[in-house]
Design a protein around this motif. Structure first.
Motif, PDB file in Angstrom:
ATOM      1  N   VAL A  13       0.861  -1.180   0.000  1.00 41.41           N
ATOM      2  CA  VAL A  13       0.000   0.000   0.000  1.00 41.41           C
ATOM      3  C   VAL A  13       0.898   1.230   0.000  1.00 41.41           C
ATOM      4  O   VAL A  13       1.812   1.343   0.813  1.00 41.41           O
ATOM      5  CB  VAL A  13      -0.924   0.016   1.234  1.00 41.41           C
ATOM      6  CG1 VAL A  13      -1.765   1.289   1.262  1.00 41.41           C
ATOM      7  CG2 VAL A  13      -1.814  -1.210   1.248  1.00 41.41           C
ATOM      8  N   THR A  15       0.830   5.597  -0.165  1.00 38.74           N
ATOM      9  CA  THR A  15       0.000   6.766   0.066  1.00 38.74           C
ATOM     10  C   THR A  15       0.503   7.880  -0.844  1.00 38.74           C
ATOM     11  O   THR A  15       1.693   8.196  -0.849  1.00 38.74           O
ATOM     12  CB  THR A  15       0.072   7.211   1.544  1.00 38.74           C
ATOM     13  OG1 THR A  15      -0.334   6.114   2.370  1.00 38.74           O
ATOM     14  CG2 THR A  15      -0.846   8.400   1.802  1.00 38.74           C
ATOM     15  N   GLN A  21      -4.807   6.276  -0.781  1.00 37.02           N
ATOM     16  CA  GLN A  21      -4.060   5.028  -0.710  1.00 37.02           C
ATOM     17  C   GLN A  21      -4.322   4.185  -1.953  1.00 37.02           C
ATOM     18  O   GLN A  21      -5.449   4.120  -2.445  1.00 37.02           O
ATOM     19  CB  GLN A  21      -4.433   4.244   0.541  1.00 37.02           C
ATOM     20  CG  GLN A  21      -3.927   4.913   1.803  1.00 37.02           C
ATOM     21  CD  GLN A  21      -4.121   4.038   3.010  1.00 37.02           C
ATOM     22  OE1 GLN A  21      -5.164   3.420   3.175  1.00 37.02           O
ATOM     23  NE2 GLN A  21      -3.106   3.976   3.865  1.00 37.02           N
ATOM     24  N   THR A  55      -7.748  -1.174   0.331  1.00 39.57           N
ATOM     25  CA  THR A  55      -6.407  -1.652   0.671  1.00 39.57           C
ATOM     26  C   THR A  55      -6.452  -3.011   1.356  1.00 39.57           C
ATOM     27  O   THR A  55      -5.433  -3.673   1.479  1.00 39.57           O
ATOM     28  CB  THR A  55      -5.679  -0.645   1.582  1.00 39.57           C
ATOM     29  OG1 THR A  55      -6.452  -0.456   2.776  1.00 39.57           O
ATOM     30  CG2 THR A  55      -5.463   0.677   0.864  1.00 39.57           C
TER      31      THR A  55
END
Length: 128
Positions: A13, A15, A21, A55
């Motif tokens: 993941v 950002t 995300q 996510t």
């Protein structure tokens, strides 16, 4: 467009600078054919994939997992630190079907129904 392939490394993941995300992973699509000389030729196409919906899918996208992806493809070009030109394929994923892990199912009839995450309708069929 749909592709079926194996995840080449565990999903991560990221950002973005605007605090969104995204799940990043890559998939290898394998193909083979026999040439005129009777030799079996294997071809591999690699896609860098992004998935913006959830996510939570990250824990299911581990190296070797067989997936079917729906989405769109784009090409990317860049100049590396070595000064050489590079190209790659990006797959902007809108739906993910988990088809299983390598060696998880030896008999196709034993395979359970695939788990699906769908970006198009905003629903999530994943168990989280």
């Amino acid at each position: 467009m749909n592709i079926i392939g194996k995840v080449t490394h565990d999903a991560q993941v990221r950002t973005t600078t605007d605090k969104r995300q995204v799940v990043s992973f890559s998939v290898s699509v394998n193909d083979s054919y026999t040439n005129k000389q009777g030799e079996r030729i294997k071809q591999f196409t690699f896609f860098d994939c992004s998935y913006w919906l959830s996510t939570g899918i990250t824990k299911f996208l581990s190296k070797g997992t067989l997936v079917e992806l729906s989405g769109r493809v784009s090409a990317n070009t860049w100049t590396g630190k070595d000064g050489n030109a590079h190209t790659g394929l990006n797959f902007h994923t809108s739906q993910i079907k988990l088809l299983g892990n390598v060696g998880q199912h030896t008999n196709p009839t034993e395979q359970k129904e695939p788990v699906t995450a769908d970006r198009d309708n905003g629903t999530d069929d994943l168990p989280f």
